[in-house]
Scaffold this active site. Structure first.
Site, PDB file in Angstrom:
ATOM      1  CE1 TYR A 128     -26.702  12.811  23.151  1.00  0.00           C
ATOM      2  CE2 TYR A 128     -28.524  12.130  21.752  1.00  0.00           C
ATOM      3  CZ  TYR A 128     -27.313  12.773  21.913  1.00  0.00           C
ATOM      4  OH  TYR A 128     -26.720  13.378  20.839  1.00  0.00           O
ATOM      5  CD  GLN A 190     -19.541  15.181  21.487  1.00  0.00           C
ATOM      6  OE1 GLN A 190     -19.268  14.054  21.099  1.00  0.00           O
ATOM      7  NE2 GLN A 190     -20.030  16.102  20.690  1.00  0.00           N
ATOM      8  CG  ASN A 213     -25.723   9.841  16.089  1.00  0.00           C
ATOM      9  OD1 ASN A 213     -25.144   9.446  17.086  1.00  0.00           O
ATOM     10  ND2 ASN A 213     -25.383  10.954  15.470  1.00  0.00           N
ATOM     11  CB  SER A 236     -38.788   2.127  14.365  1.00  0.00           C
ATOM     12  OG  SER A 236     -39.940   2.000  15.126  1.00  0.00           O
ATOM     13  CD  GLN A 258     -43.323   2.649  13.953  1.00  0.00           C
ATOM     14  OE1 GLN A 258     -42.223   2.579  14.465  1.00  0.00           O
ATOM     15  NE2 GLN A 258     -44.167   3.640  14.238  1.00  0.00           N
ATOM     16  CG  HIS A 261     -39.496   6.115  13.052  1.00  0.00           C
ATOM     17  ND1 HIS A 261     -39.324   7.252  13.779  1.00  0.00           N
ATOM     18  CD2 HIS A 261     -40.575   5.506  13.581  1.00  0.00           C
ATOM     19  CE1 HIS A 261     -40.256   7.339  14.702  1.00  0.00           C
ATOM     20  NE2 HIS A 261     -41.038   6.289  14.602  1.00  0.00           N
ATOM     21  CD  GLU A 326     -39.690  -0.208  18.316  1.00  0.00           C
ATOM     22  OE1 GLU A 326     -39.524  -0.209  17.070  1.00  0.00           O
ATOM     23  OE2 GLU A 326     -39.377   0.761  19.032  1.00  0.00           O
ATOM     24  CG  HIS A 327     -44.256  -0.420  17.538  1.00  0.00           C
ATOM     25  ND1 HIS A 327     -43.130   0.022  16.878  1.00  0.00           N
ATOM     26  CD2 HIS A 327     -44.422   0.405  18.601  1.00  0.00           C
ATOM     27  CE1 HIS A 327     -42.638   1.071  17.511  1.00  0.00           C
ATOM     28  NE2 HIS A 327     -43.396   1.327  18.565  1.00  0.00           N
ATOM     29  CG  ASP A 360     -44.970   6.184  18.219  1.00  0.00           C
ATOM     30  OD1 ASP A 360     -44.421   5.255  18.833  1.00  0.00           O
ATOM     31  OD2 ASP A 360     -44.894   6.338  16.986  1.00  0.00           O
ATOM     32  CD  GLU A 414     -20.277 -22.505  48.116  1.00  0.00           C
ATOM     33  OE1 GLU A 414     -19.791 -21.417  48.467  1.00  0.00           O
ATOM     34  OE2 GLU A 414     -21.374 -22.605  47.523  1.00  0.00           O
ATOM     35  CG  HIS A 419     -17.705 -17.634  53.243  1.00  0.00           C
ATOM     36  ND1 HIS A 419     -16.554 -17.186  52.660  1.00  0.00           N
ATOM     37  CD2 HIS A 419     -18.720 -17.036  52.571  1.00  0.00           C
ATOM     38  CE1 HIS A 419     -16.859 -16.358  51.674  1.00  0.00           C
ATOM     39  NE2 HIS A 419     -18.177 -16.239  51.606  1.00  0.00           N
TER      40      HIS A 419
HETATM   41  P1  NAD Z   1     -27.980  12.702  17.660  1.00  0.00           P
HETATM   42  O1  NAD Z   1     -28.241  13.680  18.732  1.00  0.00           O
HETATM   43  O2  NAD Z   1     -28.213  11.286  17.962  1.00  0.00           O
HETATM   44  O3  NAD Z   1     -26.461  12.851  17.198  1.00  0.00           O
HETATM   45  C1  NAD Z   1     -25.877  14.090  16.965  1.00  0.00           C
HETATM   46  C2  NAD Z   1     -24.459  14.051  17.506  1.00  0.00           C
HETATM   47  O4  NAD Z   1     -23.713  13.049  16.821  1.00  0.00           O
HETATM   48  C3  NAD Z   1     -23.695  15.319  17.329  1.00  0.00           C
HETATM   49  O5  NAD Z   1     -23.906  16.162  18.421  1.00  0.00           O
HETATM   50  C4  NAD Z   1     -22.267  14.836  17.241  1.00  0.00           C
HETATM   51  O6  NAD Z   1     -21.664  14.981  18.481  1.00  0.00           O
HETATM   52  C5  NAD Z   1     -22.346  13.381  16.905  1.00  0.00           C
HETATM   53  N1  NAD Z   1     -21.693  13.158  15.616  1.00  0.00           N
HETATM   54  C6  NAD Z   1     -22.150  13.483  14.394  1.00  0.00           C
HETATM   55  N2  NAD Z   1     -21.227  13.163  13.448  1.00  0.00           N
HETATM   56  C7  NAD Z   1     -20.160  12.631  14.106  1.00  0.00           C
HETATM   57  C8  NAD Z   1     -18.906  12.113  13.694  1.00  0.00           C
HETATM   58  N3  NAD Z   1     -18.544  12.081  12.400  1.00  0.00           N
HETATM   59  N4  NAD Z   1     -18.063  11.643  14.620  1.00  0.00           N
HETATM   60  C9  NAD Z   1     -18.393  11.673  15.930  1.00  0.00           C
HETATM   61  N5  NAD Z   1     -19.579  12.163  16.383  1.00  0.00           N
HETATM   62  C10 NAD Z   1     -20.445  12.636  15.470  1.00  0.00           C
HETATM   63  O7  NAD Z   1     -28.843  13.206  16.430  1.00  0.00           O
HETATM   64  P2  NAD Z   1     -29.031  12.633  14.952  1.00  0.00           P
HETATM   65  O8  NAD Z   1     -27.720  12.418  14.298  1.00  0.00           O
HETATM   66  O9  NAD Z   1     -30.020  13.537  14.313  1.00  0.00           O
HETATM   67  O10 NAD Z   1     -29.648  11.186  15.135  1.00  0.00           O
HETATM   68  C11 NAD Z   1     -30.812  10.936  15.811  1.00  0.00           C
HETATM   69  C12 NAD Z   1     -30.937   9.439  15.939  1.00  0.00           C
HETATM   70  O11 NAD Z   1     -31.854   9.104  16.945  1.00  0.00           O
HETATM   71  C13 NAD Z   1     -31.375   8.760  14.679  1.00  0.00           C
HETATM   72  O12 NAD Z   1     -30.499   7.695  14.425  1.00  0.00           O
HETATM   73  C14 NAD Z   1     -32.764   8.272  15.015  1.00  0.00           C
HETATM   74  O13 NAD Z   1     -33.082   7.084  14.337  1.00  0.00           O
HETATM   75  C15 NAD Z   1     -32.637   8.062  16.473  1.00  0.00           C
HETATM   76  N6  NAD Z   1     -33.909   8.092  17.178  1.00  0.00           N
HETATM   77  C16 NAD Z   1     -34.411   6.931  17.599  1.00  0.00           C
HETATM   78  C17 NAD Z   1     -35.567   6.897  18.311  1.00  0.00           C
HETATM   79  C18 NAD Z   1     -36.076   5.594  18.828  1.00  0.00           C
HETATM   80  O14 NAD Z   1     -37.013   5.577  19.594  1.00  0.00           O
HETATM   81  N7  NAD Z   1     -35.474   4.482  18.455  1.00  0.00           N
HETATM   82  C19 NAD Z   1     -36.255   8.056  18.607  1.00  0.00           C
HETATM   83  C20 NAD Z   1     -35.722   9.241  18.188  1.00  0.00           C
HETATM   84  C21 NAD Z   1     -34.532   9.246  17.471  1.00  0.00           C
END
Ligand code: NAD
Length: 430
Positions: A128, A190, A213, A236, A258, A261, A326-327, A360, A414, A419
């Site tokens: 993803y 999805q 997310n 993070s 950090q 983020h 984490e770091h 990173d 047992e 067995h």
């Molecule tokens: P994302 O790709 O995670 O999510 C987008 C998707 O969320 C959309 O395609 C949609 O399907 C879904 N969505 C949005 N609103 C919705 C709703 N109301 N109901 C159901 N589904 C819904 O992209 P983003 O939103 O930009 O988030 C990226 C996330 O990734 C952030 O939270 C960020 O902190 C995280 N991240 C973490 C790291 C890490 O290493 N920890 C690295 C990169 C990104």
């Protein structure tokens, strides 16, 4: 901008309790929404995936599956310096992860018994890649390279389309150089459900990796067991351990790297020097003015960050182990001296030139790391995250005869007489 707390055994307690609460709790409302999405995709396949893409990401994307020539074109048309930087990073990451390979083994005993462990890569992995502002090509490298080294046969990437329905070209470039096999423009719960169950077009995978997310993280959590997942990552974190030899400008810059983020990201300085603490506060104010994510950084440092002042280096080390960040950056006079005692950290950065962004993007160790204190028991993503092991046994009749009494005794103790019978029956005709 950051609160100063004296770590005297009492004053830091409230802050540590607040930190401990940050584990990945599930939001009930989000769980309900995600459960419905998962069930709808399971029943409705690609049509359901597309329906949700339209609902959450706008118009239908330019492609459902991005054609191979579009991925190749993205690489050919990309800025050469950017591609070379990714290739340099890839070389370091591959070199580091190649050392994590594991070998199968077989133990051939003199009595003809063979005992072995067979190791192979997972067949198919889903990656993803988040959309929006968090579309990080480095994330593609850190996930896909160890998978390839593990021998994963097929990597399926899913990523939401941009607002205009097109794929993010930087992500396609990273996918192309890492050898990602197929890319689908689909995001959110999805896409995770489609990978877990398979649809007419999106193949079912064995494991799903990559950040996202709350909808993505919740879908991964709910589908764990149907499919394997990497981890459920929280916001993070960085913890800097520093004494009075540290450079306040470097420490401040790394804390903010950090904090940018996420407002929920936490940046913590643990130091034996109040003079350093004050100098870092001055540097934070100075440097933040020119940073593009000033508002996020200020909120993160104010609400989630802290400077903890300790009496001695040993107390500081103990605190770092208790927080399990984490770091972990070590800006102490002789950083190598402490490595063997820093037990709870996803990744340790030693000395003032091992700045966290080096890890990173570039140095080699993985940047997918345990968060929320789980570095106490979890490890970074690695080649072994993509491996499967099976033990195997070959016995001769003579070897089984030697073992049979012990086995039968344990089985009968047992209460598992079938067995015991499975062993006894092999000697019934003797
Ligand atoms: P994302 O790709 O995670 O999510 C987008 C998707 O969320 C959309 O395609 C949609 O399907 C879904 N969505 C949005 N609103 C919705 C709703 N109301 N109901 C159901 N589904 C819904 O992209 P983003 O939103 O930009 O988030 C990226 C996330 O990734 C952030 O939270 C960020 O902190 C995280 N991240 C973490 C790291 C890490 O290493 N920890 C690295 C990169 C990104």
């Amino acid at each position: 901008m950051m609160k100063k707390i004296y770590a005297n055994g009492t004053d830091e307690k409230a802050f540590l309790e607040q930190l401990a609460k940050r584990t990945g709790e599930t939001d009930k409302r989000v769980s309900q929404i995600v459960t419905e999405i998962i069930e709808t995709v399971r029943a409705g396949g690609d049509q359901a995936v597309q329906k949700y893409t339209k609902q959450f990401d706008g118009e239908l994307p330019q492609y459902y599956e991005v054609p191979q020539e579009v991925i190749e074109d993205a690489l050919n048309e990309a800025d050469e310096d950017f591609v070379n930087a990714l290739l340099d990073a890839m070389e370091n990451i591959a070199d580091f992860h190649n050392r994590q390979r594991e070998n199968s083994f077989v133990n051939a005993l003199p009595n003809g018994v063979l005992l072995g462990q067979r190791i192979r890569g997972l067949k198919r992995v889903g990656l993803y890649v988040p959309g929006g502002t968090a579309a990080y090509p480095s994330s593609v490298l850190m996930n896909a390279i160890p998978a390839k080294i593990a021998g994963v046969e097929e990597i399926i990437m899913v990523t939401p389309p941009r607002k205009d329905g097109t794929p993010n070209p930087d992500i396609l470039v990273a996918a192309a150089i890492c050898g990602v096999d197929r890319v689908f423009l689909s995001g959110g719960a999805q896409a995770i459900a489609a990978l877990a169950y398979g649809t007419e077009q999106i193949p079912r995978v064995d494991k799903i990796v990559g950040p996202g997310n709350i909808y993505v993280a919740t879908a991964k959590k709910l589908l764990y067991g149907v499919v394997d997942i990497d981890m459920v990552a929280g916001p993070s974190e960085i913890l800097v351990l520093a004494d009075d030899t540290a450079d306040p400008a470097f420490v401040a810059a790394d804390l903010m790297s950090q904090a940018e983020h996420d407002k929920l990201a936490s940046s913590i300085l643990v130091t034996t020097s109040e003079k350093l603490a004050d100098a870092v506060l001055v540097e934070l104010e100075k440097q933040v003015q020119s940073l593009s994510r000033k508002e996020i950084i200020e909120a993160s440092l104010r609400d989630q960050g802290a400077i903890l002042i300790c009496d001695c280096v040993d107390c500081a080390v103990e605190l770092a182990n208790a927080i399990a960040p984490e770091h972990l950056e070590v800006h102490l006079q002789n950083p190598m001296e402490y490595l063997g005692r820093l037990d709870n950290a996803g990744s340790v950065f030693l000395g003032q030139y091992a700045s966290e962004p080096l890890g990173d993007y570039f140095a080699g160790p993985n940047h997918v790391l345990p968060t929320s204190g789980t570095a106490r028991f979890f490890s970074p993503l690695s080649v072994s995250s993509f491996l499967k092991r099976s033990g195997y046994v070959y016995y001769t009749k003579e070897a089984l005869a030697d073992a049979k009494d012990d086995i039968v005794l344990i089985a009968e103790r047992e209460g598992l007489t079938a067995h015991a019978n499975a062993i006894k029956v092999r000697f019934a005709k003797d």
